[in-house]
Design an enzyme around this catalytic site. Structure first.
Site, PDB file in Angstrom:
ATOM      1  N   SER A 292       1.639   4.900   2.568  1.00  0.00           N
ATOM      2  CA  SER A 292       3.066   5.299   2.505  1.00  0.00           C
ATOM      3  C   SER A 292       3.888   3.891   2.026  1.00  0.00           C
ATOM      4  CB  SER A 292       3.445   5.766   3.813  1.00  0.00           C
ATOM      5  OG  SER A 292       3.381   5.026   4.796  1.00  0.00           O
TER       6      SER A 292
ATOM      7  N   ASP B 244      -9.222  -0.927   9.916  1.00  0.00           N
ATOM      8  CA  ASP B 244      -8.251  -1.451  10.827  1.00  0.00           C
ATOM      9  C   ASP B 244      -7.884  -3.383  10.543  1.00  0.00           C
ATOM     10  OD1 ASP B 244      -6.390  -2.591  12.670  1.00  0.00           O
ATOM     11  OD2 ASP B 244      -7.512  -1.495  14.383  1.00  0.00           O
TER      12      ASP B 244
ATOM     13  N   ASN C 139      -0.493  -5.878   1.446  1.00  0.00           N
ATOM     14  CA  ASN C 139       0.865  -5.243   1.818  1.00  0.00           C
ATOM     15  C   ASN C 139       0.842  -4.726   3.438  1.00  0.00           C
ATOM     16  OD1 ASN C 139       3.483  -3.645   1.163  1.00  0.00           O
ATOM     17  ND2 ASN C 139       2.247  -2.191   1.893  1.00  0.00           N
TER      18      ASN C 139
ATOM     19  N   TYR D 254       8.162 -10.054  14.493  1.00  0.00           N
ATOM     20  CA  TYR D 254       7.999  -9.631  13.352  1.00  0.00           C
ATOM     21  C   TYR D 254       8.549 -10.600  12.135  1.00  0.00           C
ATOM     22  CZ  TYR D 254       8.841  -6.941   9.049  1.00  0.00           C
ATOM     23  OH  TYR D 254       9.032  -6.691   7.733  1.00  0.00           O
TER      24      TYR D 254
ATOM     25  N   THR E 189      11.425   3.576   4.434  1.00  0.00           N
ATOM     26  CA  THR E 189       9.869   3.906   4.535  1.00  0.00           C
ATOM     27  C   THR E 189       9.990   4.259   6.050  1.00  0.00           C
ATOM     28  OG1 THR E 189       9.232   1.507   5.527  1.00  0.00           O
ATOM     29  CG2 THR E 189       9.202   1.984   3.077  1.00  0.00           C
TER      30      THR E 189
END
Length: 267
Positions: free
Chosen positions: A15, A62, A89, A154, A189
């Site tokens: 996605s 994974d 990505n 993050y 997204t």
């Protein structure tokens, strides 16, 4: 029959930006090996991508886990085809104050964004260097340019990837292998929903088109550029602002965008 198209690998391809990178690589004449953790969603993506022509192989793994990342790499090399493009990505985020978020969630960010990217970069770049040919795209972020209040781990993971990409560019200078950092801003997204950031200002604001981000990223990749801030003019302007603001001011600005509840009360 021997394949004639070059081969591209895209992780996080079920996605969002990853799917658009894969789609546009298919349009540009590449066969694909795509990856995500979820086999069902990956198969759905593969069906879409096959409509663009070319071969598509879907390999669920994974990438947070060493053995599964190795399995994915082995499956790619098992095609006996050189990888012309690797788009690393896959990534995940989690919003919230560091003292309140679960440690497991934060370690998952590090394991996927940092560890998984380094793992596959090590494998694919060695093969590319042996052939003296290949292109690596690393999805960093505009978040790499600022301290990430309420997204501390993050943003730090994306800062790592940005530094990592720049170091690789220097090491590979003069070779036939290039490394490009893709730096999107907030993009339309499922990222913000999965990161539990639907009620933040950044989660609710208008976002960039993932197809546009992917197109700009691939244009930069094939032009051999070191990095590309992809998306809207607003996103590109944000990089300039981040260069001139002190770190504390950047962290405070990010707090106002990413603090839970800020999208509801407008603060």
């Amino acid at each position: 029959m021997t394949p004639t198209n070059p081969l591209a690998v895209v992780t996080g391809a079920s996605s969002g930006i990853g799917l658009e990178l894969a789609r546009q690589l298919a349009v540009r004449g590449f066969d694909l090996v795509i990856n995500s953790e979820d086999q069902e969603r990956l198969d759905e993506a593969a069906a879409q991508l096959r409509a663009e022509g070319g071969q598509v192989t879907a390999i669920a793994a994974d990438l947070r886990r060493f053995e599964e990342a190795e399995h994915f790499y082995d499956a790619v090399t098992g095609t006996s085809r050189p990888v012309a493009v690797a788009a690393l990505n896959a990534g995940v985020g989690r919003g919230g104050a560091f003292l309140e978020t679960d440690l497991a969630d934060e370690l998952e960010i590090i394991d996927l964004n940092v560890r998984g990217t380094v793992h596959l970069a090590k494998r694919f770049l060695r093969d590319m260097a042996d052939a003296d040919e290949g292109r690596l795209l690393i999805t960093s972020s505009i978040a790499s340019t600022m301290p990430g209040s309420f997204q501390a781990v993050y943003n730090a993971s994306k800062s790592f990837l940005q530094s990592f990409a720049q170091a690789l560019q220097v090491e590979l200078k003069g070779s036939g292998v290039t490394v490009t950092a893709l730096m999107p801003g907030p993009t339309e997204t499922a990222f913000f929903h999965r990161a539990d950031m639907d009620d933040t200002k950044v989660g609710q604001q208008e976002k960039d088109d993932p197809a546009r981000v992917a197109e700009q990223g691939l244009d930069a990749l094939f032009a051999g550029k070191d990095k590309i801030v992809a998306g809207s003019v607003k996103t590109k302007a944000q990089e300039f602002v981040n260069k001139v603001l002190p770190d504390r001011a950047k962290a405070e600005a990010h707090r106002k965008m990413a603090e839970p509840g800020s999208g509801e009360n407008g603060s």
